[in-house]
Design a protein around this motif. Structure first.
Motif, PDB file in Angstrom:
ATOM      1  N   PHE A  26       0.885  -1.164   0.000  1.00  0.00           N
ATOM      2  CA  PHE A  26       0.000   0.000   0.000  1.00  0.00           C
ATOM      3  C   PHE A  26       0.921   1.212   0.000  1.00  0.00           C
ATOM      4  N   PRO A  27       0.530   2.344  -0.622  1.00  0.00           N
ATOM      5  CA  PRO A  27       1.455   3.475  -0.771  1.00  0.00           C
ATOM      6  C   PRO A  27       1.665   4.295   0.496  1.00  0.00           C
ATOM      7  N   GLY A  31       5.697   1.136   2.436  1.00  0.00           N
ATOM      8  CA  GLY A  31       5.295   0.412   1.240  1.00  0.00           C
ATOM      9  C   GLY A  31       6.010   0.882  -0.008  1.00  0.00           C
ATOM     10  N   VAL A  32       6.160   2.195  -0.155  1.00  0.00           N
ATOM     11  CA  VAL A  32       6.744   2.709  -1.396  1.00  0.00           C
ATOM     12  C   VAL A  32       8.248   2.454  -1.493  1.00  0.00           C
ATOM     13  N   LYS A  33       8.888   2.113  -0.387  1.00  0.00           N
ATOM     14  CA  LYS A  33      10.300   1.738  -0.480  1.00  0.00           C
ATOM     15  C   LYS A  33      10.478   0.620  -1.509  1.00  0.00           C
ATOM     16  N   VAL A 224      11.107   6.953  -8.867  1.00  0.00           N
ATOM     17  CA  VAL A 224      10.544   7.361  -7.582  1.00  0.00           C
ATOM     18  C   VAL A 224       9.128   7.884  -7.776  1.00  0.00           C
ATOM     19  N   GLN A 225       8.927   8.689  -8.797  1.00  0.00           N
ATOM     20  CA  GLN A 225       7.595   9.224  -9.075  1.00  0.00           C
ATOM     21  C   GLN A 225       6.592   8.104  -9.331  1.00  0.00           C
ATOM     22  N   ARG A 226       7.014   7.095 -10.070  1.00  0.00           N
ATOM     23  CA  ARG A 226       6.122   5.955 -10.329  1.00  0.00           C
ATOM     24  C   ARG A 226       5.881   5.153  -9.049  1.00  0.00           C
ATOM     25  N   GLY A 227       6.969   4.868  -8.347  1.00  0.00           N
ATOM     26  CA  GLY A 227       6.869   4.023  -7.164  1.00  0.00           C
ATOM     27  C   GLY A 227       6.012   4.607  -6.063  1.00  0.00           C
ATOM     28  N   LEU A 228       5.990   5.931  -5.948  1.00  0.00           N
ATOM     29  CA  LEU A 228       5.191   6.583  -4.914  1.00  0.00           C
ATOM     30  C   LEU A 228       3.686   6.366  -5.102  1.00  0.00           C
TER      31      LEU A 228
END
Length: 234
Positions: A26-27, A31-33, A224-228
C-alpha cells in the motif's frame, strides 16, 4: 511456470503472472520503499493492493506471509536456489532485491555495510519516530490534551533529520555520488513528514539546506515518481 499455490496469500490475491515477483503493499512510506526499488531495478513484478484502511493486512491470508501484519511483503517465485521465497520487513526486502539484481548497493564490503547502516538508521529511527510524530500531530493523538508525547517525538524527529542533514553535507546522496537503497529507504518518510503529516514547522525543516535539496533530487527521479503511486490507493 512457477507454482505459488502452496502460499495461502495467493488465494486472496491470485497471481495473474506467477512467474513474476509478487508485491503485497500500500502506498505508505514503508510500502513505497519496495515499489520504488522495483521500479528502479526494472525487475518484473505484479502488485497487489493490501488496503490497510480496511485491515486487510490482518487477514489470515496476509498473516500467512507476514505474521506481523504489516505491509509490504513479497513473494518471489525465483528465490534462492530457484525456490519461491516469501519475505517481509521493508529493509530486508530492499537488501534482498539489491543483492538479487546487483543494483543500488555498493559492491565493496566496506561500502556495502556503510549503506546498510543507514538503512538500519531509517528502520530503527526515522521510520518509527516520524510515524509517531505523525500520529500525535495529525491523527487521533492530536486530540490528546497532554502534548508531551507530540513534543517528545517532534524533538527526536528534529534531531534525526539533522543527523541526515549532517551526513548530506557535500554529498548528493547518502553514500556520496551513488544513489542507493539508503536513499530509497528514507525518501518517502521525509516526504511524508513535511507533506502528509504537515510537521515541517515542528522540526524546523526550513532551517535545513542539504535535506531539501536531496529530497528534491530524489523526487525528480522517474522511478521514484512511479513508485510513490504503486499500488494506487483506488
Amino acid at each position: 511456470m512457477a507454482d505459488l499455490s502452496s502460499f495461502p496469500i495467493t488465494r486472496r490475491w491470485p497471481a495473474k503472472h506467477p512467474d513474476r515477483l509478487q508485491l503485497y503493499s500500500f502506498p505508505t512510506p514503508n510500502g513505497v520503499k519496495v515499489s520504488i526499488m522495483l521500479e528502479e531495478t526494472g525487475l518484473p513484478y505484479e502488485v497487489h493492493a493490501v488496503n490497510i484502511g480496511k485491515d486487510e493486512s490482518w487477514t489470515a491470508e496476509f498473516l500467512s506471509l507476514n505474521p506481523n501484519g504489516k505491509i509490504p511483503a513479497i513473494l518471489d517465485p525465483n528465490g534462492p536456489d530457484g525456490k519461491p521465497l516469501g519475505l517481509f520487513e521493508s529493509g530486508a526486502i530492499l537488501l534482498y532485491l539489491a543483492e538479487k539484481t546487483g543494483k543500488l548497493l555498493p559492491a565493496d564490503a566496506a561500502g556495502r555495510y556503510e549503506a546498510i547502516q543507514w538503512v538500519m538508521f531509517q528502520m530503527g529511527g526515522i521510520g518509527p519516530i516520524f510515524g509517531q510524530l505523525g500520529f500525535f500531530h495529525k491523527f487521533a493523538g492530536a486530540a490528546y490534551e497532554d502534548k508531551r508525547p507530540r513534543e517528545r517525538y517532534a524533538k527526536e524527529s528534529a534531531r534525526l533529520i539533522r543527523v541526515l542533514e549532517t551526513r548530506l553535507e557535500g554529498r548528493d546522496w547518502i553514500m556520496g555520488d551513488d544513489y542507493t537503497i539508503a536513499d530509497i529507504s528514507m525518501l518517502g518518510w521525509v516526504r511524508n513528514l513535511i507533506g502528509f503529516y504537515g510537521a515541517g514547522e515542528l522540526v524546523a525543516y526550513d532551517e535545513l539546506k542539504n535535506v531539501p535539496k536531496w529530497l528534491e533530487r530524489g523526487l525528480a527521479r522517474p522511478a521514484v515518481q512511479r513508485g510513490l503511486e504503486i499500488p494506487p490507493r483506488g
